[in-house]
Motif scaffolding. Structure first.
Motif, PDB file in Angstrom:
ATOM      1  N   CYS A 259      -6.110 -67.029   1.644  1.00 49.26           N
ATOM      2  CA  CYS A 259      -5.506 -66.186   0.611  1.00 49.26           C
ATOM      3  C   CYS A 259      -4.003 -66.446   0.607  1.00 49.26           C
ATOM      4  N   ASN A 260      -3.318 -65.940  -0.415  1.00 48.19           N
ATOM      5  CA  ASN A 260      -1.864 -66.057  -0.426  1.00 48.19           C
ATOM      6  C   ASN A 260      -1.246 -64.876   0.314  1.00 48.19           C
ATOM      7  N   ILE A 261       0.052 -64.926   0.500  1.00 50.42           N
ATOM      8  CA  ILE A 261       0.749 -63.894   1.285  1.00 50.42           C
ATOM      9  C   ILE A 261       0.677 -62.536   0.601  1.00 50.42           C
ATOM     10  N   ASN A 262       0.602 -62.527  -0.724  1.00 48.94           N
ATOM     11  CA  ASN A 262       0.505 -61.262  -1.456  1.00 48.94           C
ATOM     12  C   ASN A 262      -0.747 -60.504  -1.038  1.00 48.94           C
ATOM     13  N   THR A 263      -1.877 -61.211  -1.088  1.00 48.88           N
ATOM     14  CA  THR A 263      -3.149 -60.572  -0.736  1.00 48.88           C
ATOM     15  C   THR A 263      -3.191 -60.212   0.741  1.00 48.88           C
ATOM     16  N   PHE A 264      -2.707 -61.106   1.597  1.00 52.40           N
ATOM     17  CA  PHE A 264      -2.718 -60.792   3.020  1.00 52.40           C
ATOM     18  C   PHE A 264      -1.864 -59.559   3.310  1.00 52.40           C
ATOM     19  N   SER A 265      -0.739 -59.406   2.604  1.00 56.25           N
ATOM     20  CA  SER A 265       0.122 -58.230   2.818  1.00 56.25           C
ATOM     21  C   SER A 265      -0.627 -56.946   2.485  1.00 56.25           C
ATOM     22  N   GLN A 266      -1.373 -56.941   1.380  1.00 57.34           N
ATOM     23  CA  GLN A 266      -2.146 -55.747   1.029  1.00 57.34           C
ATOM     24  C   GLN A 266      -3.278 -55.500   2.028  1.00 57.34           C
ATOM     25  N   LEU A 267      -3.900 -56.562   2.507  1.00 57.44           N
ATOM     26  CA  LEU A 267      -4.941 -56.420   3.522  1.00 57.44           C
ATOM     27  C   LEU A 267      -4.359 -55.907   4.834  1.00 57.44           C
ATOM     28  N   PHE A 268      -3.203 -56.424   5.201  1.00 55.14           N
ATOM     29  CA  PHE A 268      -2.569 -56.038   6.458  1.00 55.14           C
ATOM     30  C   PHE A 268      -2.180 -54.557   6.440  1.00 55.14           C
ATOM     31  N   PHE A 269      -1.659 -54.089   5.298  1.00 45.86           N
ATOM     32  CA  PHE A 269      -1.264 -52.681   5.174  1.00 45.86           C
ATOM     33  C   PHE A 269      -2.452 -51.766   4.901  1.00 45.86           C
ATOM     34  N   GLY A 270      -3.625 -52.347   4.624  1.00 47.79           N
ATOM     35  CA  GLY A 270      -4.813 -51.533   4.401  1.00 47.79           C
ATOM     36  C   GLY A 270      -4.884 -50.886   3.031  1.00 47.79           C
ATOM     37  N   SER A 271      -4.126 -51.388   2.060  1.00 45.94           N
ATOM     38  CA  SER A 271      -4.206 -50.818   0.721  1.00 45.94           C
ATOM     39  C   SER A 271      -5.468 -51.266  -0.009  1.00 45.94           C
ATOM     40  N   ILE A 272      -6.031 -52.409   0.410  1.00 56.76           N
ATOM     41  CA  ILE A 272      -7.350 -52.864  -0.039  1.00 56.76           C
ATOM     42  C   ILE A 272      -8.083 -53.408   1.185  1.00 56.76           C
ATOM     43  N   ASP A 273      -9.404 -53.559   1.044  1.00 54.52           N
ATOM     44  CA  ASP A 273     -10.130 -54.230   2.122  1.00 54.52           C
ATOM     45  C   ASP A 273     -10.541 -55.628   1.667  1.00 54.52           C
TER      46      ASP A 273
ATOM     47  N   VAL B 231     -11.191 -55.211  12.021  1.00 57.55           N
ATOM     48  CA  VAL B 231      -9.854 -54.834  12.495  1.00 57.55           C
ATOM     49  C   VAL B 231      -8.858 -54.557  11.359  1.00 57.55           C
ATOM     50  N   PHE B 232      -9.076 -55.150  10.193  1.00 58.23           N
ATOM     51  CA  PHE B 232      -8.225 -54.877   9.031  1.00 58.23           C
ATOM     52  C   PHE B 232      -9.097 -54.287   7.925  1.00 58.23           C
ATOM     53  N   TYR B 233      -9.037 -52.980   7.790  1.00 59.75           N
ATOM     54  CA  TYR B 233      -9.874 -52.272   6.832  1.00 59.75           C
ATOM     55  C   TYR B 233      -8.995 -51.320   6.020  1.00 59.75           C
ATOM     56  N   LYS B 234      -9.588 -50.714   5.014  1.00 51.49           N
ATOM     57  CA  LYS B 234      -8.820 -49.870   4.104  1.00 51.49           C
ATOM     58  C   LYS B 234      -8.333 -48.610   4.806  1.00 51.49           C
ATOM     59  N   LYS B 235      -7.060 -48.269   4.541  1.00 53.79           N
ATOM     60  CA  LYS B 235      -6.441 -47.100   5.165  1.00 53.79           C
ATOM     61  C   LYS B 235      -5.769 -46.247   4.094  1.00 53.79           C
ATOM     62  N   ASN B 236      -5.383 -45.050   4.493  1.00 53.05           N
ATOM     63  CA  ASN B 236      -4.719 -44.129   3.582  1.00 53.05           C
ATOM     64  C   ASN B 236      -3.222 -44.150   3.885  1.00 53.05           C
ATOM     65  N   ASN B 237      -2.467 -44.824   3.046  1.00 48.72           N
ATOM     66  CA  ASN B 237      -1.036 -45.013   3.286  1.00 48.72           C
ATOM     67  C   ASN B 237      -0.192 -43.918   2.649  1.00 48.72           C
ATOM     68  N   PHE B 238       0.911 -43.586   3.299  1.00 44.91           N
ATOM     69  CA  PHE B 238       1.867 -42.650   2.696  1.00 44.91           C
ATOM     70  C   PHE B 238       3.267 -42.940   3.209  1.00 44.91           C
ATOM     71  N   ILE B 239       4.206 -42.887   2.272  1.00 43.98           N
ATOM     72  CA  ILE B 239       5.613 -43.027   2.608  1.00 43.98           C
ATOM     73  C   ILE B 239       6.403 -42.229   1.575  1.00 43.98           C
ATOM     74  N   ASN B 240       7.551 -41.682   1.968  1.00 44.69           N
ATOM     75  CA  ASN B 240       8.301 -40.837   1.037  1.00 44.69           C
ATOM     76  C   ASN B 240       9.808 -41.050   1.176  1.00 44.69           C
TER      77      ASN B 240
END
Length: 391
Positions: free
Chosen positions: A341-355, A379-388
Protein backbone atom coordinates in the motif's frame (compact mmCIF):
# COMPACT_ATOMS: atom_id res chain seq x y z
CA UNK A 1 15.67 30.44 -2.85
CA UNK A 2 16.79 28.36 0.12
CA UNK A 3 14.99 26.15 2.63
CA UNK A 4 16.06 25.86 6.26
CA UNK A 5 15.00 26.10 9.88
CA UNK A 6 14.06 29.62 10.93
CA UNK A 7 16.25 31.75 13.18
CA UNK A 8 15.51 34.32 15.89
CA UNK A 9 15.58 37.20 13.41
CA UNK A 10 12.62 35.69 11.52
CA UNK A 11 10.07 36.00 14.33
CA UNK A 12 8.48 39.29 13.28
CA UNK A 13 8.23 38.24 9.63
CA UNK A 14 6.77 34.88 10.67
CA UNK A 15 4.26 36.67 12.88
CA UNK A 16 3.33 39.04 10.05
CA UNK A 17 2.74 36.17 7.60
CA UNK A 18 0.54 34.40 10.18
CA UNK A 19 -1.45 37.58 10.74
CA UNK A 20 -2.02 38.04 7.01
CA UNK A 21 -3.12 34.42 6.46
CA UNK A 22 -5.04 33.69 9.66
CA UNK A 23 -5.75 36.19 12.41
CA UNK A 24 -4.41 39.02 14.52
CA UNK A 25 -6.88 38.69 17.40
CA UNK A 26 -5.33 40.01 20.59
CA UNK A 27 -4.23 39.02 23.13
CA UNK A 28 -3.96 35.51 21.62
CA UNK A 29 -1.91 36.63 18.59
CA UNK A 30 0.93 38.13 20.62
CA UNK A 31 0.75 35.50 23.36
CA UNK A 32 1.09 32.69 20.79
CA UNK A 33 4.23 34.15 19.23
CA UNK A 34 5.75 34.93 22.63
CA UNK A 35 5.06 31.51 24.16
CA UNK A 36 4.23 28.77 21.62
CA UNK A 37 6.09 29.78 18.47
CA UNK A 38 9.64 28.39 18.41
CA UNK A 39 11.95 29.04 15.45
CA UNK A 40 13.67 25.70 16.16
CA UNK A 41 10.41 23.97 15.17
CA UNK A 42 9.82 25.98 11.99
CA UNK A 43 10.89 25.23 8.42
CA UNK A 44 10.86 28.09 5.92
CA UNK A 45 11.59 29.15 2.35
CA UNK A 46 13.67 32.29 1.82
CA UNK A 47 13.89 34.57 -1.19
CA UNK A 48 16.12 37.21 0.42
CA UNK A 49 13.56 37.16 3.26
CA UNK A 50 11.14 34.59 4.68
CA UNK A 51 8.33 34.00 2.16
CA UNK A 52 6.81 30.66 3.27
CA UNK A 53 6.99 28.53 6.40
CA UNK A 54 5.29 26.01 8.65
CA UNK A 55 5.54 25.09 12.31
CA UNK A 56 6.16 21.62 13.75
CA UNK A 57 4.74 21.92 17.26
CA UNK A 58 5.85 18.99 19.46
CA UNK A 59 3.32 16.83 21.30
CA UNK A 60 3.11 13.36 22.80
CA UNK A 61 0.27 11.10 21.66
CA UNK A 62 -1.14 8.07 23.49
CA UNK A 63 -1.31 5.83 20.44
CA UNK A 64 -1.33 2.05 20.00
CA UNK A 65 -0.80 1.53 23.74
CA UNK A 66 2.35 3.67 23.98
CA UNK A 67 3.53 7.28 23.99
CA UNK A 68 4.67 8.71 20.64
CA UNK A 69 6.59 11.98 20.20
CA UNK A 70 4.77 13.74 17.40
CA UNK A 71 4.99 16.85 15.21
CA UNK A 72 1.75 18.80 14.83
CA UNK A 73 2.03 20.71 11.53
CA UNK A 74 0.39 24.13 11.95
CA UNK A 75 0.53 27.54 10.29
CA UNK A 76 1.36 26.43 6.75
CA UNK A 77 1.70 29.83 5.11
CA UNK A 78 3.03 31.47 1.95
CA UNK A 79 3.17 35.18 1.21
CA UNK A 80 0.44 36.02 -1.34
CA UNK A 81 2.88 36.67 -4.17
CA UNK A 82 4.42 33.19 -3.68
CA UNK A 83 1.18 31.20 -3.66
CA UNK A 84 0.38 28.70 -6.41
CA UNK A 85 4.06 28.59 -7.37
CA UNK A 86 4.97 25.21 -5.91
CA UNK A 87 6.19 26.33 -2.48
CA UNK A 88 4.56 23.34 -0.73
CA UNK A 89 6.33 20.89 -3.04
CA UNK A 90 9.58 22.16 -1.56
CA UNK A 91 8.51 22.97 1.99
CA UNK A 92 6.66 19.79 2.98
CA UNK A 93 9.40 17.32 1.90
CA UNK A 94 11.90 19.38 3.90
CA UNK A 95 9.54 19.27 6.88
CA UNK A 96 9.34 15.47 6.56
CA UNK A 97 13.14 15.28 6.71
CA UNK A 98 13.19 17.53 9.78
CA UNK A 99 10.56 15.44 11.58
CA UNK A 100 12.48 12.26 10.80
CA UNK A 101 15.69 13.85 12.10
CA UNK A 102 13.86 14.74 15.34
CA UNK A 103 12.90 11.09 15.78
CA UNK A 104 9.19 11.85 15.37
CA UNK A 105 7.79 8.72 13.71
CA UNK A 106 4.31 10.23 13.25
CA UNK A 107 2.73 13.57 12.42
CA UNK A 108 -0.71 15.19 12.70
CA UNK A 109 -2.13 18.08 10.72
CA UNK A 110 -5.46 19.93 10.82
CA UNK A 111 -6.31 20.53 7.15
CA UNK A 112 -8.38 23.28 5.58
CA UNK A 113 -9.25 20.65 2.95
CA UNK A 114 -8.95 16.95 3.82
CA UNK A 115 -7.51 16.07 0.41
CA UNK A 116 -5.06 18.97 -0.07
CA UNK A 117 -2.26 17.21 1.82
CA UNK A 118 -2.97 13.71 0.44
CA UNK A 119 -0.33 14.22 -2.23
CA UNK A 120 2.26 14.42 0.55
CA UNK A 121 0.99 11.42 2.53
CA UNK A 122 -1.41 12.89 5.11
CA UNK A 123 -4.88 11.33 5.30
CA UNK A 124 -7.90 11.91 7.51
CA UNK A 125 -7.72 9.76 10.66
CA UNK A 126 -9.71 11.73 13.26
CA UNK A 127 -13.28 13.02 13.15
CA UNK A 128 -15.55 14.39 15.86
CA UNK A 129 -19.26 14.37 16.56
CA UNK A 130 -20.53 17.95 16.72
CA UNK A 131 -23.72 18.49 18.72
CA UNK A 132 -25.92 21.54 18.11
CA UNK A 133 -29.12 21.22 20.15
CA UNK A 134 -31.72 23.49 21.76
CA UNK A 135 -30.86 23.90 25.43
CA UNK A 136 -34.20 22.41 26.51
CA UNK A 137 -33.19 19.10 24.94
CA UNK A 138 -30.52 18.42 27.58
CA UNK A 139 -32.96 18.73 30.47
CA UNK A 140 -33.32 14.97 30.73
CA UNK A 141 -29.56 14.51 31.22
CA UNK A 142 -29.07 16.81 34.19
CA UNK A 143 -28.83 16.24 37.92
CA UNK A 144 -28.08 18.65 40.73
CA UNK A 145 -25.00 17.02 42.26
CA UNK A 146 -21.67 18.74 42.71
CA UNK A 147 -19.93 22.05 43.19
CA UNK A 148 -18.34 24.23 40.51
CA UNK A 149 -15.24 26.36 40.91
CA UNK A 150 -13.88 28.79 38.35
CA UNK A 151 -10.48 27.68 37.05
CA UNK A 152 -7.66 30.21 37.00
CA UNK A 153 -4.92 30.00 34.39
CA UNK A 154 -2.21 27.61 35.53
CA UNK A 155 -4.26 26.19 38.42
CA UNK A 156 -6.00 22.85 39.00
CA UNK A 157 -4.00 21.16 36.24
CA UNK A 158 -3.56 17.92 38.20
CA UNK A 159 -7.31 17.62 38.73
CA UNK A 160 -8.09 18.54 35.13
CA UNK A 161 -5.61 16.01 33.82
CA UNK A 162 -6.96 13.25 36.06
CA UNK A 163 -10.45 13.83 34.64
CA UNK A 164 -9.16 14.11 31.07
CA UNK A 165 -7.26 10.82 31.31
CA UNK A 166 -10.24 9.04 32.86
CA UNK A 167 -12.56 10.33 30.12
CA UNK A 168 -10.25 9.38 27.24
CA UNK A 169 -8.71 6.14 28.54
CA UNK A 170 -10.81 4.04 26.14
CA UNK A 171 -9.85 6.17 23.12
CA UNK A 172 -6.79 6.11 20.85
CA UNK A 173 -4.47 8.86 19.65
CA UNK A 174 -5.18 11.55 22.23
CA UNK A 175 -2.60 14.07 23.43
CA UNK A 176 -0.82 13.35 26.71
CA UNK A 177 -1.05 16.79 28.28
CA UNK A 178 1.43 18.27 30.72
CA UNK A 179 1.17 21.57 32.60
CA UNK A 180 2.39 23.50 29.56
CA UNK A 181 -0.33 22.07 27.29
CA UNK A 182 -3.00 22.79 29.90
CA UNK A 183 -1.81 26.38 30.18
CA UNK A 184 -1.93 26.70 26.36
CA UNK A 185 -5.58 25.66 26.37
CA UNK A 186 -6.44 27.96 29.28
CA UNK A 187 -4.72 30.92 27.58
CA UNK A 188 -6.65 30.23 24.40
CA UNK A 189 -9.98 30.15 26.27
CA UNK A 190 -9.14 33.28 28.25
CA UNK A 191 -7.91 35.20 25.19
CA UNK A 192 -11.27 34.80 23.50
CA UNK A 193 -13.35 35.66 26.55
CA UNK A 194 -14.25 32.11 27.52
CA UNK A 195 -15.01 30.47 30.86
CA UNK A 196 -13.48 27.50 32.68
CA UNK A 197 -15.02 25.53 35.55
CA UNK A 198 -13.99 22.47 37.55
CA UNK A 199 -16.64 20.16 39.01
CA UNK A 200 -16.18 18.34 42.32
CA UNK A 201 -18.58 15.91 43.97
CA UNK A 202 -17.91 15.08 47.61
CA UNK A 203 -14.62 17.00 47.23
CA UNK A 204 -13.48 14.69 44.41
CA UNK A 205 -12.77 16.19 40.94
CA UNK A 206 -15.09 14.52 38.44
CA UNK A 207 -15.68 16.93 35.58
CA UNK A 208 -14.74 20.17 33.83
CA UNK A 209 -16.14 22.46 31.17
CA UNK A 210 -14.45 25.14 29.03
CA UNK A 211 -16.84 27.24 26.96
CA UNK A 212 -17.80 30.51 25.27
CA UNK A 213 -21.16 32.28 25.10
CA UNK A 214 -21.91 33.94 21.78
CA UNK A 215 -24.87 34.41 19.47
CA UNK A 216 -27.29 32.90 21.99
CA UNK A 217 -25.22 29.70 22.00
CA UNK A 218 -23.20 28.09 24.77
CA UNK A 219 -20.27 26.83 22.70
CA UNK A 220 -18.29 24.20 24.60
CA UNK A 221 -14.61 24.04 23.66
CA UNK A 222 -14.12 20.93 25.79
CA UNK A 223 -15.81 19.04 28.59
CA UNK A 224 -15.01 15.77 30.28
CA UNK A 225 -16.33 13.73 33.18
CA UNK A 226 -15.35 10.61 35.08
CA UNK A 227 -18.79 9.07 35.68
CA UNK A 228 -22.53 9.37 35.05
CA UNK A 229 -23.05 11.60 38.07
CA UNK A 230 -20.41 14.01 36.80
CA UNK A 231 -22.00 14.08 33.34
CA UNK A 232 -25.41 14.92 34.83
CA UNK A 233 -23.93 17.70 36.98
CA UNK A 234 -22.25 19.26 33.94
CA UNK A 235 -25.49 19.24 31.97
CA UNK A 236 -27.27 20.76 34.97
CA UNK A 237 -24.67 23.54 34.95
CA UNK A 238 -25.24 24.06 31.22
CA UNK A 239 -29.02 24.04 31.67
CA UNK A 240 -28.73 26.82 34.27
CA UNK A 241 -27.99 29.15 31.31
CA UNK A 242 -31.51 28.87 29.84
CA UNK A 243 -32.11 32.61 30.31
CA UNK A 244 -28.94 33.43 28.35
CA UNK A 245 -28.77 30.97 25.48
CA UNK A 246 -31.03 29.04 23.12
CA UNK A 247 -28.57 26.43 21.91
CA UNK A 248 -25.70 24.30 23.16
CA UNK A 249 -22.80 23.13 20.95
CA UNK A 250 -20.16 20.62 21.97
CA UNK A 251 -17.63 18.21 20.43
CA UNK A 252 -17.52 14.52 21.30
CA UNK A 253 -15.66 11.39 20.22
CA UNK A 254 -17.20 9.39 17.38
CA UNK A 255 -17.95 6.62 19.90
CA UNK A 256 -20.12 8.94 22.00
CA UNK A 257 -23.77 7.82 22.14
CA UNK A 258 -25.54 10.58 24.08
CA UNK A 259 -27.64 11.29 21.00
CA UNK A 260 -29.50 8.06 21.79
CA UNK A 261 -30.72 9.48 25.11
CA UNK A 262 -31.74 13.06 24.33
CA UNK A 263 -35.12 14.17 23.05
CA UNK A 264 -35.46 14.66 19.30
CA UNK A 265 -38.22 14.82 16.72
CA UNK A 266 -38.41 13.52 13.18
CA UNK A 267 -41.50 15.32 11.88
CA UNK A 268 -42.12 18.02 10.86
CA UNK A 269 -38.32 18.42 11.18
CA UNK A 270 -35.38 17.23 13.24
CA UNK A 271 -34.79 19.10 16.50
CA UNK A 272 -31.11 18.29 16.92
CA UNK A 273 -28.21 18.73 14.53
CA UNK A 274 -25.56 16.07 15.22
CA UNK A 275 -22.92 15.69 12.54
CA UNK A 276 -19.60 14.01 11.89
CA UNK A 277 -16.95 16.67 11.25
CA UNK A 278 -13.51 15.82 9.81
CA UNK A 279 -10.84 17.01 12.22
CA UNK A 280 -7.27 15.76 11.87
CA UNK A 281 -5.08 14.16 9.22
CA UNK A 282 -2.15 11.91 10.09
CA UNK A 283 1.03 10.65 8.51
CA UNK A 284 3.58 8.03 9.46
CA UNK A 285 7.00 9.68 9.09
CA UNK A 286 9.13 6.59 9.73
CA UNK A 287 7.43 3.22 9.22
CA UNK A 288 10.02 1.08 11.01
CA UNK A 289 10.29 3.33 14.05
CA UNK A 290 6.53 3.74 14.28
CA UNK A 291 5.86 -0.02 14.33
CA UNK A 292 8.66 -0.71 16.80
CA UNK A 293 7.29 1.91 19.21
CA UNK A 294 3.87 0.22 19.52
CA UNK A 295 2.85 -2.07 22.34
CA UNK A 296 0.75 -4.92 20.96
CA UNK A 297 -1.79 -7.20 22.61
CA UNK A 298 -1.33 -10.15 20.21
CA UNK A 299 1.56 -11.91 18.51
CA UNK A 300 1.69 -11.80 14.71
CA UNK A 301 3.99 -12.10 11.70
CA UNK A 302 3.50 -10.51 8.27
CA UNK A 303 5.39 -8.98 5.33
CA UNK A 304 4.29 -5.86 3.49
CA UNK A 305 5.59 -3.13 1.20
CA UNK A 306 5.15 0.63 1.50
CA UNK A 307 5.37 3.20 -1.30
CA UNK A 308 6.23 6.73 -0.13
CA UNK A 309 7.05 9.38 -2.73
CA UNK A 310 8.08 12.17 -0.36
CA UNK A 311 9.83 10.17 2.39
CA UNK A 312 11.94 7.70 0.40
CA UNK A 313 13.47 6.15 3.54
CA UNK A 314 10.08 4.39 3.93
CA UNK A 315 10.23 2.68 0.52
CA UNK A 316 10.90 -0.86 1.70
CA UNK A 317 9.41 -4.29 2.16
CA UNK A 318 9.10 -4.99 5.89
CA UNK A 319 8.99 -8.29 7.73
CA UNK A 320 7.27 -7.64 11.05
CA UNK A 321 7.51 -10.16 13.89
CA UNK A 322 5.42 -9.29 16.95
CA UNK A 323 6.22 -11.26 20.06
CA UNK A 324 5.53 -10.52 23.73
CA UNK A 325 4.00 -7.07 23.03
CA UNK A 326 6.87 -5.68 20.90
CA UNK A 327 7.71 -5.79 17.20
CA UNK A 328 10.93 -6.53 15.39
CA UNK A 329 11.02 -4.98 11.90
CA UNK A 330 13.42 -6.23 9.20
CA UNK A 331 13.81 -4.91 5.65
CA UNK A 332 13.73 -7.83 3.17
CA UNK A 333 13.46 -8.59 -0.54
CA UNK A 334 10.15 -7.36 -2.08
CA UNK A 335 9.60 -10.77 -3.68
CA UNK A 336 8.32 -12.06 -0.32
CA UNK A 337 5.74 -9.28 0.20
CA UNK A 338 2.23 -10.42 1.17
CA UNK A 339 0.56 -7.09 0.49
CA UNK A 340 1.44 -3.50 -0.40
CA UNK A 341 0.00 0.00 0.00
CA UNK A 342 1.07 3.63 -0.13
CA UNK A 343 2.00 5.68 2.93
CA UNK A 344 -1.43 7.33 2.98
CA UNK A 345 -3.22 4.03 3.50
CA UNK A 346 -0.62 2.70 5.91
CA UNK A 347 -0.99 5.89 8.01
CA UNK A 348 -4.74 5.33 8.34
CA UNK A 349 -4.18 1.66 9.16
CA UNK A 350 -1.51 2.52 11.71
CA UNK A 351 -3.78 5.05 13.47
CA UNK A 352 -6.70 2.61 13.34
CA UNK A 353 -9.06 4.93 11.47
CA UNK A 354 -9.75 2.03 9.06
CA UNK A 355 -8.94 -1.66 9.16
CA UNK A 356 -7.16 -3.71 6.51
CA UNK A 357 -10.38 -5.24 5.21
CA UNK A 358 -11.92 -1.81 4.60
CA UNK A 359 -8.73 -0.76 2.84
CA UNK A 360 -8.89 -3.83 0.60
CA UNK A 361 -12.57 -3.17 -0.20
CA UNK A 362 -11.64 0.40 -1.23
CA UNK A 363 -8.87 -0.98 -3.46
CA UNK A 364 -6.19 0.71 -1.34
CA UNK A 365 -4.19 -2.48 -0.72
CA UNK A 366 -2.70 -4.90 -3.25
CA UNK A 367 -2.81 -8.44 -1.79
CA UNK A 368 -0.58 -11.32 -2.92
CA UNK A 369 -0.93 -13.60 0.13
CA UNK A 370 -4.08 -13.39 2.27
CA UNK A 371 -2.44 -15.02 5.29
CA UNK A 372 -0.53 -11.78 5.85
CA UNK A 373 -3.80 -9.83 5.96
CA UNK A 374 -5.13 -11.92 8.85
CA UNK A 375 -1.87 -11.57 10.75
CA UNK A 376 -1.75 -7.79 10.19
CA UNK A 377 -5.32 -7.41 11.48
CA UNK A 378 -4.35 -9.11 14.75
CA UNK A 379 -2.21 -6.11 15.71
CA UNK A 380 -3.47 -3.20 13.56
CA UNK A 381 -7.24 -3.01 13.78
CA UNK A 382 -9.89 -0.30 13.84
CA UNK A 383 -9.85 1.98 16.88
CA UNK A 384 -11.85 4.91 18.21
CA UNK A 385 -9.67 7.99 17.84
CA UNK A 386 -10.10 11.35 19.54
CA UNK A 387 -8.09 14.53 19.68
CA UNK A 388 -9.11 18.09 20.57
CA UNK A 389 -5.99 20.23 20.09
CA UNK A 390 -6.13 23.26 17.77
CA UNK A 391 -2.49 24.40 17.67
Amino acid sequence: MKISLLNKNDKEKAKSLWGYAFETDEPFYSWYFDNVYDENNCVGIYDDELVSYLQLNPYNLKLNNNIFPCSYVVGVISAPEYRNKGAMKKLLPKALEEMNNKGHAISILMPFDTKFYSTYGWELSYSQLKYHVPIDVIKGLKNKSGDFKKVKIGSSTDSLNEIYESYLCKYNGYVKRDNIEWEYIMREIDSYGGYMYLLTIDNKPCGYIFYYIENKTLNIREMAYTNLEGMGALFNFIYSHTSQVKYVDWPAPIGDNLYLFIKDTIKPEFTNDIRVHPFMCTRVINVKNAIENCIFENDAEFIFTVDDTYAPWNNHTYKVIVNDTKAKVIMIDPIHSQFSCNINTFSQLFFGSIDIYEAIFLNKVNVTDESGIHEFNKVFYKKNNFINEYF
